[in-house]
Write a protein that holds these residues in place. Structure first.
Motif, PDB file in Angstrom:
ATOM      1  N   ASN A  43       0.834  -1.213   0.000  1.00 46.82           N
ATOM      2  CA  ASN A  43       0.000   0.000   0.000  1.00 46.82           C
ATOM      3  C   ASN A  43       0.865   1.259   0.000  1.00 46.82           C
ATOM      4  O   ASN A  43       0.544   2.244  -0.674  1.00 46.82           O
ATOM      5  N   ALA A  92       2.303   1.757  -3.437  1.00 47.09           N
ATOM      6  CA  ALA A  92       1.286   2.157  -4.416  1.00 47.09           C
ATOM      7  C   ALA A  92       0.600   3.475  -4.055  1.00 47.09           C
ATOM      8  O   ALA A  92      -0.049   4.089  -4.895  1.00 47.09           O
ATOM      9  N   LEU A 143      -4.962  -1.432  -1.331  1.00 40.89           N
ATOM     10  CA  LEU A 143      -5.118  -2.588  -2.212  1.00 40.89           C
ATOM     11  C   LEU A 143      -5.673  -3.795  -1.453  1.00 40.89           C
ATOM     12  O   LEU A 143      -5.256  -4.073  -0.332  1.00 40.89           O
ATOM     13  N   LEU A 168      -1.193  -6.183 -10.131  1.00 42.09           N
ATOM     14  CA  LEU A 168      -0.385  -5.256  -9.333  1.00 42.09           C
ATOM     15  C   LEU A 168       0.564  -4.464 -10.241  1.00 42.09           C
ATOM     16  O   LEU A 168       0.802  -3.274 -10.017  1.00 42.09           O
ATOM     17  N   VAL A 225      -1.120  -1.436 -11.543  1.00 41.88           N
ATOM     18  CA  VAL A 225      -1.345  -0.423 -10.491  1.00 41.88           C
ATOM     19  C   VAL A 225      -0.062   0.368 -10.258  1.00 41.88           C
ATOM     20  O   VAL A 225      -0.078   1.609 -10.185  1.00 41.88           O
ATOM     21  N   LEU A 226       1.058  -0.339 -10.178  1.00 39.66           N
ATOM     22  CA  LEU A 226       2.320   0.349  -9.896  1.00 39.66           C
ATOM     23  C   LEU A 226       2.779   1.183 -11.100  1.00 39.66           C
ATOM     24  O   LEU A 226       3.450   2.191 -10.945  1.00 39.66           O
ATOM     25  N   LYS A 265       0.546   4.827 -11.256  1.00 38.58           N
ATOM     26  CA  LYS A 265       0.406   5.251  -9.865  1.00 38.58           C
ATOM     27  C   LYS A 265      -0.468   6.484  -9.710  1.00 38.58           C
ATOM     28  O   LYS A 265      -1.302   6.544  -8.806  1.00 38.58           O
ATOM     29  N   TYR A 287      -4.186   5.674  -9.917  1.00 36.65           N
ATOM     30  CA  TYR A 287      -4.788   4.913  -8.812  1.00 36.65           C
ATOM     31  C   TYR A 287      -4.591   5.546  -7.431  1.00 36.65           C
ATOM     32  O   TYR A 287      -5.140   5.069  -6.447  1.00 36.65           O
ATOM     33  N   LYS A 288      -3.822   6.607  -7.385  1.00 39.85           N
ATOM     34  CA  LYS A 288      -3.440   7.211  -6.103  1.00 39.85           C
ATOM     35  C   LYS A 288      -4.636   7.455  -5.180  1.00 39.85           C
ATOM     36  O   LYS A 288      -5.619   8.085  -5.577  1.00 39.85           O
TER      37      LYS A 288
END
Lengths: 315, 315
Positions: free
Chosen positions: B33, B36, B40, B284, B287-288, B291, B294-295
């Motif tokens: 978390n 990221a 999550l 994942l 998501v990374l 960033k 998704y922040k």
């Protein structure tokens, strides 16, 4: 003269630790139950904070220090999980920490300790050099040294894993814990003694580092003759306190060969999809090796940690 | 003409599956978390029976057959998890199963299928040979062929993973599913549509096998141009049904490079101590990689499976 912590002390340790640790899940595997012909419950301390049960003992011992002591910081010498546990405990409390680590400790372990903000002091890879370096750190910084296992507060912290087990599942016939320095099995045995006296506690130890087995046989602490076992968390000798608890409360110690440890580790990875280190897998190894002994029983196994170097797997 | 299954059908699928599948846990990692900068929630279908979500679709499709059809058995061609899922479904119901597998399929996958009692028919490693071999099996045994993903009953079964998610956690901003043939994301999108309409569903796909991304862009199903991605579960093309659901209900598809998939996989193994296959880690990875997008959001990620060959790890 050894003393036996009271039930109230165990309960108090658990209460104190609640804000700082994970209440870890218990996993089961139908496939592994079929192989073992028994009902197995795996306590996933590999999912504990920093990846091992050591967090419980380190955090509890740190919480037992006075505010003044805490502010001056904590220190330990360890090549493994305890240094990480101490470092994270210090980070959670916002206090300084020093880890004396042998120069040949794996880079991944040093990086983990550093990532929790502890200062690393490197030394020659022998016990004398480690103790001398730790003494120097303490003299210079007036901080408190934590012993990784031969300490009542560490043992009380470790007991909380099994306190959770007895809350999560009932009627456990056997509870199996790996034996290295004896810190986990001491806490485990104390928890069983107070919370589930009908449960027999069994130690699991590598044949290659069978010092606890031999110590129990002859009644005097024996040093490991060989420290090459893949179960790197189990290479240490017993301490006087942990040996006392083992003699007092542990039913027996069972041994496993290296290839049995690796096979058990692979079985856990493949069937349960969780990552455990060899020192954890040994509990399953002794169950599979002593199938007749465990047949039909309800068995809890402590998966002590999951910190492995993914670049150096045995399979 | 495509049809959209009703909410009642999704609920019914879940009810039917309950005795046969695991209600899988959701894991969180503070460390991930922090990396990221988001919250999550990882749905651990790697801990599903036979190690992947495929069990849901295969079992549900098998349960939808008549008793007569079931008794004659089921068959599929698959080099991966679906063959195992079909084999285990058949085993649970005590009916015969045949798996057509390419001669170059990994030994570990063949062994897994065989361990569930299915008969394996080997064929040349190309689609034509696989389809021909499957047709022969069906003609000889009068059994029913199951399609791994382009089938309403398989999709309905797959939807139950996300139905569980919406029961386990609330206020999910994004739900990310890997995209291979589209069977998982179709069920996922249907579940979100009915049970959490404010949740946006995102597909995660390897850049090396970006056929779903390109299909969505041009509106016509595109074939993968390259099937060398390490995410071996995501090498397949979309089907007409899965493409329809993706067009209808999926917000967008995001791509990840091979090294990003491997890095995400390693992060999950090291930090969460669970074993996921590359096809799972891709969620994942996106998501990374995205960033800023998704922040601060609450994101559920489907870890689709955990069947890896431990002898052939990418790290």
């Amino acid at each position: 003269m050894q003393r036996i912590p009271t039930k109230a002390e165990l309960i108090e340790a658990r209460k104190k630790l609640i804000p700082y640790i994970h209440y870890t899940p218990i996993f089961q595997s139908k496939a592994i139950n079929q192989i073992a012909e028994a009902e197995l419950f795996f306590k996933a301390e590999n999912m504990q904070k920093m990846g091992a049960f050591k967090m419980r003992g380190a955090m509890h011992a740190t919480l037992q220090l006075s505010k003044e002591q805490q502010q001056k910081g904590i220190a330990t010498h360890s090549s493994g999980n305890f240094a990480q546990a101490m470092a994270l405990s210090a980070q959670l409390l916002g206090i300084p920490a020093w880890a004396v680590m042998p120069s040949n400790a794996p880079g991944v372990k040093k990086a983990a300790v550093a990532s929790y903000g502890a200062r690393i002091i490197e030394c020659e890879p022998n016990l004398k050099a480690r103790e001398a370096a730790l003494e120097q750190v303490i003299n210079e910084n007036h901080c408190t040294a934590l012993h990784p296992y031969n300490d009542y507060d560490v043992i009380l912290g470790n007991s909380t894993a099994s306190q959770e087990i007895f809350e999560q599942i009932e009627n456990i016939d056997y509870l199996i814990s790996p034996v290295g320095g004896g810190g986990l099995i001491s806490g485990t045995a104390l928890a069983a003694h107070y919370f589930s006296p009908q449960t027999k506690v069994i130690g699991a130890e590598p044949k290659l580092a069978d010092d606890a087995f031999r110590s129990l046989e002859c009644g005097i602490i024996q040093a490991p003759t060989n420290t090459l076992t893949i179960a790197d968390g189990l290479r240490t000798s017993l301490g006087d306190k942990t040996f006392f608890f083992i003699k007092e409360f542990v039913d027996q110690i069972q041994l496993a060969e290296e290839e049995e440890i690796i096979a058990a580790m692979r079985l856990i990875w493949e069937r349960m999809k969780i990552i455990v280190e060899p020192s954890s897998a040994i509990s399953l190894a002794v169950v599979l090796k002593n199938k007749d002994f465990y047949k039909g029983k309800r068995i809890a196994l402590l998966l002590s940690g999951g910190n492995v170097d993914l670049g150096k797997l045995p399979f």
